[in-house]
Design an enzyme around this catalytic site. Structure first.
Site, PDB file in Angstrom:
ATOM      1  N   ASP A 143       0.808  -1.004  -0.055  1.00  0.00           N
ATOM      2  CA  ASP A 143       0.017   0.098   0.223  1.00  0.00           C
ATOM      3  C   ASP A 143       0.940   1.041   0.154  1.00  0.00           C
ATOM      4  O   ASP A 143       1.659   1.235   1.044  1.00  0.00           O
ATOM      5  CB  ASP A 143      -0.648  -0.196   1.279  1.00  0.00           C
ATOM      6  CG  ASP A 143      -1.871   0.291   1.700  1.00  0.00           C
ATOM      7  OD1 ASP A 143      -2.482   1.306   1.437  1.00  0.00           O
ATOM      8  OD2 ASP A 143      -2.098  -0.486   2.662  1.00  0.00           O
ATOM      9  N   HIS A 272      -0.992  -8.253   3.364  1.00  0.00           N
ATOM     10  CA  HIS A 272      -2.238  -8.596   3.666  1.00  0.00           C
ATOM     11  C   HIS A 272      -3.184  -7.686   3.224  1.00  0.00           C
ATOM     12  O   HIS A 272      -2.942  -6.429   3.468  1.00  0.00           O
ATOM     13  CB  HIS A 272      -2.283  -8.484   5.272  1.00  0.00           C
ATOM     14  CG  HIS A 272      -3.308  -9.415   6.099  1.00  0.00           C
ATOM     15  ND1 HIS A 272      -3.308 -10.672   6.114  1.00  0.00           N
ATOM     16  CD2 HIS A 272      -4.529  -8.989   6.242  1.00  0.00           C
ATOM     17  CE1 HIS A 272      -4.352 -11.113   6.673  1.00  0.00           C
ATOM     18  NE2 HIS A 272      -5.438 -10.034   6.686  1.00  0.00           N
ATOM     19  N   VAL A 273      -4.047  -7.960   2.628  1.00  0.00           N
ATOM     20  CA  VAL A 273      -5.182  -7.087   2.037  1.00  0.00           C
ATOM     21  C   VAL A 273      -5.778  -6.319   3.003  1.00  0.00           C
ATOM     22  O   VAL A 273      -5.912  -6.493   4.276  1.00  0.00           O
ATOM     23  CB  VAL A 273      -6.138  -7.827   1.163  1.00  0.00           C
ATOM     24  CG1 VAL A 273      -7.002  -8.668   1.666  1.00  0.00           C
ATOM     25  CG2 VAL A 273      -7.099  -6.767   0.458  1.00  0.00           C
ATOM     26  N   HIS A 274      -5.964  -4.870   2.834  1.00  0.00           N
ATOM     27  CA  HIS A 274      -6.247  -4.056   3.944  1.00  0.00           C
ATOM     28  C   HIS A 274      -7.415  -3.020   3.109  1.00  0.00           C
ATOM     29  O   HIS A 274      -6.827  -2.424   2.106  1.00  0.00           O
ATOM     30  CB  HIS A 274      -5.598  -3.440   4.714  1.00  0.00           C
ATOM     31  CG  HIS A 274      -4.306  -2.942   4.163  1.00  0.00           C
ATOM     32  ND1 HIS A 274      -3.262  -3.484   3.558  1.00  0.00           N
ATOM     33  CD2 HIS A 274      -3.894  -1.671   3.965  1.00  0.00           C
ATOM     34  CE1 HIS A 274      -2.238  -2.903   3.218  1.00  0.00           C
ATOM     35  NE2 HIS A 274      -2.527  -1.519   3.496  1.00  0.00           N
ATOM     36  N   LEU A 275      -8.324  -2.508   3.680  1.00  0.00           N
ATOM     37  CA  LEU A 275      -9.319  -1.415   3.177  1.00  0.00           C
ATOM     38  C   LEU A 275      -9.141  -0.181   3.809  1.00  0.00           C
ATOM     39  O   LEU A 275      -9.069  -0.242   5.167  1.00  0.00           O
ATOM     40  CB  LEU A 275     -10.723  -1.830   3.510  1.00  0.00           C
ATOM     41  CG  LEU A 275     -11.688  -0.783   2.962  1.00  0.00           C
ATOM     42  CD1 LEU A 275     -11.758  -0.537   1.468  1.00  0.00           C
ATOM     43  CD2 LEU A 275     -13.313  -1.220   3.377  1.00  0.00           C
TER      44      LEU A 275
END
Length: 356
Positions: A143, A272-275
């Site tokens: 990100d 780790h996917v994160h919104l």
């Protein structure tokens, strides 16, 4: 008994660990970093980097395969950084799994991966890959928050940046900070002191380096390395993450006059996917440069609902080419589209919109 012992010994002698340098946007094949051998990486046909600001010998890499890290020395003039901490010309630091190496000017993100290779006589090689970014071998670095994102420390003010003041002479502080985030988001999401909200599917933490007055991250407990790993099977989870993001806004910023956006970075720098759930005031000392701004105010920031629709229709998330170039666009106000020459002037300009 002795024959068995010799056989096991022979197998152990051909077991080896290898390291790979992996471009996060998959622009080229991964580069092997042999144990204790010096490898120069920079502008070349192999890396497909044509940027003249990147030297042909931008960094010198030496893998310590047995110890699980890579020594990185900046050779080029323009800055190389790890998790947005500049290494410095002729300085050397360690790159750990889970950290992101930006080859020059916070562009061209790379991570490292370690594999174990076992070669037995008469048998094919067997490889066990260890994914970067977590103690979980199924995860991979994903990100561009310009600093690594984790939860705020207990007692921290969510409106203040927790980055310590820059001290160019204090190299020890920089090196310490590089190692501190080696496990990425995994540690923070599992720390009860850093959690804002959690349920059986997700956890919400405050961003360690918030780019606005309100900036949270919604993370699934399930091991999903990045948006590239998302499929239709994750649709309900994506919808739940979005709903939780809206709940956090209502619970913790219900009286705020600022609007919010929920979305993902096209090429994240942390595993780790994160919104992201972020208020649109962008009133934070952690918002320091063009990359920070453009990562949230160009197409680099993928709207949560758009991602959900994309997965529903196509079964996966597609990120178009040229995304890193968006981070270099001129500074433009997200409210009135006026161009501003610098971050300080942009921040001063944004104040005019707060009262509207």
């Amino acid at each position: 008994m002795s024959n068995v012992s010799l056989s096991a010994s022979a197998v152990s002698r051909v077991m080896m660990r290898v390291c790979w340098l992996v471009r996060q946007d998959n622009r080229h094949q991964r580069i092997k970093l042999p144990h204790l051998e010096t490898v120069m990486v920079g502008r070349s046909p192999e890396t497909k980097i044509a940027d003249k600001k990147c030297s042909r010998q931008q960094v010198q890499l030496k893998a310590e395969c047995n110890k699980g890290y890579v020594k990185v020395k900046q050779v080029g003039v323009n800055p190389t950084s790890i998790d947005s901490v500049i290494i410095g010309k002729d300085q050397e630091v360690k790159l750990q799994p889970g950290q992101v190496l930006y080859l020059v000017n916070e562009l061209y993100p790379y991570i490292i991966e370690f594999e174990e290779e076992t070669k037995s006589p008469g048998l094919e090689s067997h490889r066990k890959r260890k994914r970067s970014g977590s103690s979980d071998p199924t995860e991979r670095g994903a990100d561009p928050e310009a600093e690594p994102s984790t939860g705020l420390e207990p007692g921290s003010n969510p409106h203040q940046c927790s980055v310590p003041p820059k001290k160019e002479k204090d190299a020890s502080i920089k090196k310490e900070s590089l190692g501190h985030w080696s496990q990425g988001l995994k540690i923070s999401m599992e720390d009860p002191k850093m959690q804002v909200y959690k349920d059986e599917q997700v956890v919400v933490i405050k961003d360690k380096y918030p780019k606005a007055r309100f900036h949270w991250l919604v993370l699934p407990w399930a091991s999903i390395s990045s948006l590239k790993a998302v499929t239709r099977e994750h649709l309900e989870l994506l919808r739940h993450m979005h709903a939780v993001g809206e709940k956090v806004i209502a619970d913790f910023a219900g009286s705020s006059k600022f609007r919010f956006r929920l979305g993902y970075h096209a090429i994240p720098s942390m595993s780790h996917v994160h919104l992201h759930v972020i208020s649109q005031d962008f009133d934070s000392p952690c918002l320091k440069n063009k990359k920070h701004w453009n990562s949230f105010n160009t197409e680099y920031f993928l709207e949560s609902q758009a991602v959900i629709e994309m997965v529903q229709e196509a079964g996966r998330v597609t990120v178009r080419d040229g995304m890193p170039e968006l981070l270099k666009l001129p500074l433009r106000c997200h409210e009135c589209q006026q161009l501003l020459p610098s971050i300080p002037q942009l921040k001063e300009h944004l104040r005019k919109h707060w009262s509207k």
